[in-house]
Design a protein around this motif. Structure first.
Motif, PDB file in Angstrom:
ATOM      1  N   VAL A 157      -1.498 -56.208 -33.501  1.00 29.44           N
ATOM      2  CA  VAL A 157      -0.551 -55.088 -33.524  1.00 29.44           C
ATOM      3  C   VAL A 157       0.528 -55.497 -34.520  1.00 29.44           C
ATOM      4  N   LEU A 158       0.478 -54.920 -35.724  1.00 31.22           N
ATOM      5  CA  LEU A 158       1.314 -55.424 -36.815  1.00 31.22           C
ATOM      6  C   LEU A 158       2.053 -54.298 -37.519  1.00 31.22           C
ATOM      7  N   THR A 159       3.348 -54.488 -37.734  1.00 30.98           N
ATOM      8  CA  THR A 159       4.060 -53.603 -38.651  1.00 30.98           C
ATOM      9  C   THR A 159       3.693 -54.046 -40.067  1.00 30.98           C
ATOM     10  N   VAL A 179      -5.778 -49.397 -39.239  1.00 33.85           N
ATOM     11  CA  VAL A 179      -4.793 -48.612 -38.494  1.00 33.85           C
ATOM     12  C   VAL A 179      -5.450 -47.392 -37.840  1.00 33.85           C
ATOM     13  N   GLU A 180      -6.276 -46.685 -38.596  1.00 36.75           N
ATOM     14  CA  GLU A 180      -6.951 -45.492 -38.067  1.00 36.75           C
ATOM     15  C   GLU A 180      -8.330 -45.412 -38.711  1.00 36.75           C
ATOM     16  N   LEU A 181      -9.342 -45.129 -37.892  1.00 34.88           N
ATOM     17  CA  LEU A 181     -10.728 -45.175 -38.392  1.00 34.88           C
ATOM     18  C   LEU A 181     -11.485 -43.917 -38.001  1.00 34.88           C
ATOM     19  N   PRO A 182     -12.530 -43.586 -38.771  1.00 35.91           N
ATOM     20  CA  PRO A 182     -13.395 -42.477 -38.353  1.00 35.91           C
ATOM     21  C   PRO A 182     -14.135 -42.861 -37.066  1.00 35.91           C
ATOM     22  N   PRO A 183     -14.691 -41.888 -36.351  1.00 31.32           N
ATOM     23  CA  PRO A 183     -15.383 -42.210 -35.090  1.00 31.32           C
ATOM     24  C   PRO A 183     -16.542 -43.185 -35.290  1.00 31.32           C
ATOM     25  N   ALA A 184     -17.185 -43.145 -36.454  1.00 33.54           N
ATOM     26  CA  ALA A 184     -18.256 -44.111 -36.769  1.00 33.54           C
ATOM     27  C   ALA A 184     -18.242 -44.322 -38.274  1.00 33.54           C
ATOM     28  N   ARG A 197     -12.798 -52.342 -36.177  1.00 32.11           N
ATOM     29  CA  ARG A 197     -12.177 -51.768 -34.978  1.00 32.11           C
ATOM     30  C   ARG A 197     -10.702 -51.682 -35.270  1.00 32.11           C
ATOM     31  N   VAL A 198     -10.044 -50.666 -34.734  1.00 29.67           N
ATOM     32  CA  VAL A 198      -8.605 -50.561 -34.946  1.00 29.67           C
ATOM     33  C   VAL A 198      -7.948 -51.859 -34.453  1.00 29.67           C
ATOM     34  N   GLY A 199      -7.024 -52.396 -35.253  1.00 30.45           N
ATOM     35  CA  GLY A 199      -6.353 -53.644 -34.883  1.00 30.45           C
ATOM     36  C   GLY A 199      -6.975 -54.872 -35.536  1.00 30.45           C
ATOM     37  N   ASP A 200      -8.145 -54.723 -36.160  1.00 33.95           N
ATOM     38  CA  ASP A 200      -8.716 -55.862 -36.911  1.00 33.95           C
ATOM     39  C   ASP A 200      -7.837 -56.142 -38.127  1.00 33.95           C
ATOM     40  N   GLN A 211     -13.596 -35.067 -43.588  1.00 33.71           N
ATOM     41  CA  GLN A 211     -13.289 -34.635 -42.225  1.00 33.71           C
ATOM     42  C   GLN A 211     -12.471 -35.670 -41.451  1.00 33.71           C
ATOM     43  N   HIS A 212     -12.810 -36.943 -41.603  1.00 35.23           N
ATOM     44  CA  HIS A 212     -12.191 -37.969 -40.762  1.00 35.23           C
ATOM     45  C   HIS A 212     -11.218 -38.833 -41.548  1.00 35.23           C
ATOM     46  N   ARG A 213     -10.147 -39.260 -40.885  1.00 38.18           N
ATOM     47  CA  ARG A 213      -9.134 -40.098 -41.531  1.00 38.18           C
ATOM     48  C   ARG A 213      -9.535 -41.574 -41.440  1.00 38.18           C
ATOM     49  N   ARG A 214      -9.246 -42.304 -42.516  1.00 39.74           N
ATOM     50  CA  ARG A 214      -9.460 -43.762 -42.542  1.00 39.74           C
ATOM     51  C   ARG A 214      -8.220 -44.375 -43.192  1.00 39.74           C
ATOM     52  N   ILE A 215      -7.464 -45.145 -42.430  1.00 42.02           N
ATOM     53  CA  ILE A 215      -6.195 -45.683 -42.938  1.00 42.02           C
ATOM     54  C   ILE A 215      -6.138 -47.192 -42.672  1.00 42.02           C
ATOM     55  N   LEU A 216      -5.897 -47.942 -43.724  1.00 44.02           N
ATOM     56  CA  LEU A 216      -5.746 -49.400 -43.591  1.00 44.02           C
ATOM     57  C   LEU A 216      -4.527 -49.833 -44.396  1.00 44.02           C
ATOM     58  N   HIS A 217      -3.948 -50.955 -44.027  1.00 41.32           N
ATOM     59  CA  HIS A 217      -2.813 -51.518 -44.769  1.00 41.32           C
ATOM     60  C   HIS A 217      -3.279 -52.782 -45.483  1.00 41.32           C
ATOM     61  N   ARG A 218      -2.876 -52.896 -46.750  1.00 38.43           N
ATOM     62  CA  ARG A 218      -3.398 -54.015 -47.551  1.00 38.43           C
ATOM     63  C   ARG A 218      -2.268 -54.836 -48.165  1.00 38.43           C
ATOM     64  N   THR A 219      -2.397 -56.144 -48.073  1.00 38.82           N
ATOM     65  CA  THR A 219      -1.525 -57.044 -48.843  1.00 38.82           C
ATOM     66  C   THR A 219      -2.418 -58.023 -49.598  1.00 38.82           C
ATOM     67  N   VAL A 220      -1.981 -58.387 -50.811  1.00 40.08           N
ATOM     68  CA  VAL A 220      -2.761 -59.362 -51.575  1.00 40.08           C
ATOM     69  C   VAL A 220      -1.876 -60.554 -51.940  1.00 40.08           C
ATOM     70  N   VAL A 221      -2.487 -61.711 -51.910  1.00 39.25           N
ATOM     71  CA  VAL A 221      -1.762 -62.955 -52.166  1.00 39.25           C
ATOM     72  C   VAL A 221      -2.212 -63.515 -53.515  1.00 39.25           C
ATOM     73  N   ARG A 222      -1.234 -63.818 -54.353  1.00 37.94           N
ATOM     74  CA  ARG A 222      -1.511 -64.252 -55.727  1.00 37.94           C
ATOM     75  C   ARG A 222      -2.320 -65.555 -55.738  1.00 37.94           C
ATOM     76  N   GLY A 223      -3.229 -65.650 -56.693  1.00 38.07           N
ATOM     77  CA  GLY A 223      -4.025 -66.865 -56.834  1.00 38.07           C
ATOM     78  C   GLY A 223      -3.580 -67.678 -58.046  1.00 38.07           C
ATOM     79  N   THR A 224      -4.564 -68.179 -58.793  1.00 38.31           N
ATOM     80  CA  THR A 224      -4.294 -68.966 -59.986  1.00 38.31           C
ATOM     81  C   THR A 224      -5.126 -68.383 -61.133  1.00 38.31           C
ATOM     82  N   VAL A 225      -4.832 -68.811 -62.349  1.00 39.05           N
ATOM     83  CA  VAL A 225      -5.616 -68.329 -63.494  1.00 39.05           C
ATOM     84  C   VAL A 225      -7.058 -68.843 -63.330  1.00 39.05           C
ATOM     85  N   PRO A 226      -8.043 -67.938 -63.332  1.00 39.42           N
ATOM     86  CA  PRO A 226      -9.434 -68.369 -63.135  1.00 39.42           C
ATOM     87  C   PRO A 226      -9.903 -69.341 -64.226  1.00 39.42           C
ATOM     88  N   VAL A 227     -10.590 -70.382 -63.814  1.00 37.52           N
ATOM     89  CA  VAL A 227     -11.174 -71.332 -64.779  1.00 37.52           C
ATOM     90  C   VAL A 227     -12.643 -71.538 -64.424  1.00 37.52           C
TER      91      VAL A 227
END
Ligand code: SIN
Length: 300
Positions: A71-73, A147-152, A260-263, A284-300
């Motif tokens: 359960v996350l803000t 946060v919110e998912l379709p029924p399936a 599942r909601v809350g994952d 028809q159905h709502r699908r809502i997720l919250h996303r954060t990304v964490v910076r990495g390094t220059v790919p080598v």
């Protein structure tokens, strides 16, 4: 077999996470050959106990870690991500907006809050991609919270590009080691347009075979936003990228996450592709997720 923490580790964690004080933190079995593991009994709204933070091993071994029943803000999600590194600011606006600085909203809603199917658009998250490869320093980790998912349906699918690289024949590996991929926002090896001047100026080149900075394992780095191979004719590079993408997303390299909601799910962008799956009625159905990304390094 579930890998369980020791009693003393659990005691430390229980003290730090009162909401789950009667639960044991458990690290479950691998969810698929391609990766995935669930860690239960932990409240991510609180700082991670050292015993778990040190278990970055779970992230590096399984690439995808699922934390159910959270359960996350959006602020708490940001704080969770910040324990792994520097969180990319999502071009912030006000609290209710999609691009609120601390966590971006991923949804199929239009401006009036109505569900709409935009999955076929070139920039949609329904194409295989790794997050923001068109950055000079792309993200290492993404955290997505349901946060919110379709029924399936409404799943997210992952493809393990380290397994895919390891499965290539020796000739192909020798041919592609050392090549660099040109990425820019919206590029697609499946498309045929030449990059515009503005796109060329914004483009970055990364190794097609990148070495994981923590594990040393090699993985393919490609997907949506990959345009062509630096120094090769466009058509030739695009054909190679298309073939490699088809290989990298073969069923045996995939893990499908059924939300599942809350994952809250974290994944490693350095050795995985992912995409949302349009296996529900997006109009028809709502699908809502919250996303954060964490910076990495220059790919080598
Ligand atoms: C993403 O592409 O970062 C989100 C994937 C999803 O919507 O399942």
């Amino acid at each position: 077999m579930a890998a369980q923490l020791t009693d003393s580790e659990n005691a430390v964690i229980a003290a730090a996470t009162p909401r789950y004080s009667r639960c044991k933190i458990e690290i479950g079995p691998r969810l698929s050959p391609a990766g995935g593991v669930a860690i239960t009994g932990i409240d991510l709204s609180r700082p991670l106990p050292t015993a778990i933070r040190d278990r970055n091993a779970a992230f590096h071994t399984h690439h995808i870690v699922v934390f159910p029943q959270q359960v996350l803000t959006r602020e708490q999600q940001f704080a969770f991500g910040a324990q792994f590194g520097s969180v990319e600011p999502a071009a912030g606006r006000g609290h209710g907006s999609k691009r609120y600085g601390v966590a971006h909203i991923i949804s199929n809603l239009d401006q009036d809050g109505k569900p709409v199917d935009r999955s076929a658009l070139p920039l949609s998250n329904y194409h295989w991609h790794t997050d923001k490869p068109y950055y000079r320093v792309p993200p290492m980790m993404t955290a997505l919270y349901a946060v919110e998912l379709p029924p399936a349906g409404g799943d997210t699918e992952f493809a393990n590009t380290a397994m895919a690289y390891a499965a290539l024949d020796g000739d192909t590996r020798r041919r592609i080691d050392g090549l660099r991929v040109v990425f820019y926002l919206g590029a697609s090896a499946a498309g045929s347009a030449c990059p515009s001047d503005a796109e060329s100026r914004a483009a970055v080149a990364h190794p097609l075979v990148r070495t994981h900075p923590e594990t040393g394992v090699k993985a393919l780095y490609l997907g949506n936003h990959a345009s062509h191979i630096l120094g090769q004719p466009l058509a030739e590079g695009r054909a190679l990228l298309k073939r490699l993408l088809a290989h990298a997303t073969r069923p045996e390299f995939r893990y499908l996450h059924r939300w599942r909601v809350g994952d809250l799910v974290i994944w490693d962008n350095r050795c995985l592709l992912h995409r949302a799956v349009a296996n529900f009625n997006l109009n028809q159905h709502r699908r809502i997720l919250h996303r954060t990304v964490v910076r990495g390094t220059v790919p080598v």
